[in-house]
Design a protein around this motif. Structure first.
Motif, PDB file in Angstrom:
ATOM      1  N   LEU A 273       0.830  -1.208   0.000  1.00 54.54           N
ATOM      2  CA  LEU A 273       0.000   0.000   0.000  1.00 54.54           C
ATOM      3  C   LEU A 273       0.863   1.256   0.000  1.00 54.54           C
ATOM      4  CD1 LEU A 273      -2.828  -0.847   2.562  1.00 54.54           C
ATOM      5  CD2 LEU A 273      -2.898  -0.977   0.083  1.00 54.54           C
ATOM      6  N   PRO A 274       0.379   2.306  -0.671  1.00 52.60           N
ATOM      7  CA  PRO A 274       1.105   3.580  -0.612  1.00 52.60           C
ATOM      8  C   PRO A 274       1.128   4.098   0.832  1.00 52.60           C
ATOM      9  CG  PRO A 274      -0.830   3.723  -2.061  1.00 52.60           C
ATOM     10  CD  PRO A 274      -0.809   2.365  -1.482  1.00 52.60           C
ATOM     11  N   GLU A 275       2.178   4.784   1.160  1.00 46.29           N
ATOM     12  CA  GLU A 275       2.331   5.304   2.522  1.00 46.29           C
ATOM     13  C   GLU A 275       1.151   6.192   2.893  1.00 46.29           C
ATOM     14  OE1 GLU A 275       5.535   8.032   4.896  1.00 46.29           O
ATOM     15  OE2 GLU A 275       6.297   6.609   3.398  1.00 46.29           O
ATOM     16  N   GLY A 276       0.546   5.929   4.045  1.00 42.72           N
ATOM     17  CA  GLY A 276      -0.549   6.733   4.574  1.00 42.72           C
ATOM     18  C   GLY A 276      -1.935   6.316   4.107  1.00 42.72           C
ATOM     19  N   LEU A 277      -2.041   5.467   3.095  1.00 43.37           N
ATOM     20  CA  LEU A 277      -3.351   5.085   2.574  1.00 43.37           C
ATOM     21  C   LEU A 277      -4.154   4.293   3.596  1.00 43.37           C
ATOM     22  CD1 LEU A 277      -5.296   5.031   0.069  1.00 43.37           C
ATOM     23  CD2 LEU A 277      -4.382   2.760  -0.357  1.00 43.37           C
ATOM     24  N   TYR A 278      -3.540   3.315   4.225  1.00 46.88           N
ATOM     25  CA  TYR A 278      -4.246   2.458   5.191  1.00 46.88           C
ATOM     26  C   TYR A 278      -4.798   3.300   6.336  1.00 46.88           C
ATOM     27  CZ  TYR A 278      -5.239  -1.565   8.158  1.00 46.88           C
ATOM     28  OH  TYR A 278      -5.873  -2.497   8.929  1.00 46.88           O
ATOM     29  N   GLU A 279      -4.014   4.246   6.783  1.00 44.46           N
ATOM     30  CA  GLU A 279      -4.402   5.091   7.928  1.00 44.46           C
ATOM     31  C   GLU A 279      -5.632   5.971   7.593  1.00 44.46           C
ATOM     32  OE1 GLU A 279      -0.575   3.405   8.473  1.00 44.46           O
ATOM     33  OE2 GLU A 279      -1.295   4.625   6.820  1.00 44.46           O
TER      34      GLU A 279
END
Length: 174
Positions: free
Chosen positions: A165-171
């Motif tokens: 996942l791209p950084e920050g997407l999950y959050e």
């Protein structure tokens, strides 16, 4: 894998001679120009009925299709909302690393860092790329760009998609 592949949705009648206007659910609307035998069905391939396409043409991104036995606008109107499907063997052959949306739905998505994310429930166009909608247990659905840099391995037969996942997407979705 399903035996049938949906390629378009009938969005209305066109003219008075029985043509229907079809919104293409395929990368290349020109595939309707070669359409012969097909099925009309519901969105989940339910109640498929055999139909024969006698002519088709393109009009502003949509296909205008004439079916055998549909001779007037009233009969064409009755087809509104139906989906057009073809046998998998009559579907357009895909290039390497291209997939039918129907084959992606139901695949498990596994992230390198977070493990099992959930299951693909939809794949839709967003501008120049596609986006996967992933159903997660008791959390908001996750939207992930379906591009090689993030979804680097698709195993249709094995039932999974591996991703980073791209950084920050999950959050954003927690």
């Amino acid at each position: 894998m399903e035996k049938l592949i949906i390629i378009g949705k009938i969005i209305g009648a066109h003219g008075v001679r029985g043509e229907v206007k079809v919104f293409p659910l395929t990368d290349d609307a020109r595939r309707f120009l070669k359409l012969k035998e097909c099925y009309l069905c519901g969105p989940n391939l339910e109640k498929p009925e055999d139909f024969v396409c006698v002519s088709s043409r393109l009009d502003r991104g949509n296909a205008l299709v004439k079916f055998d036995g549909i001779a007037d606008r009233d009969k064409a109107e009755l087809l509104h909302g139906r989906f057009i499907a073809v046998d998998r063997e009559n579907a357009v052959k895909l290039k390497k690393d291209n997939y039918y949306i129907a084959d992606l739905i139901g695949l498990k998505v596994v992230d390198d860092e977070r493990g099992d994310l959930g299951t693909v429930i939809d794949c839709f166009a967003t501008g120049s790329q596609f986006t996967l909608e992933i159903k997660r247990d008791s959390k908001k659905n996750l939207l992930v760009p379906f591009v090689k840099v993030y979804c680097y391995e698709v195993d249709v037969e094995g039932g999974s998609i591996k991703c980073r996942l791209p950084e920050g997407l999950y959050e954003l979705y927690d």
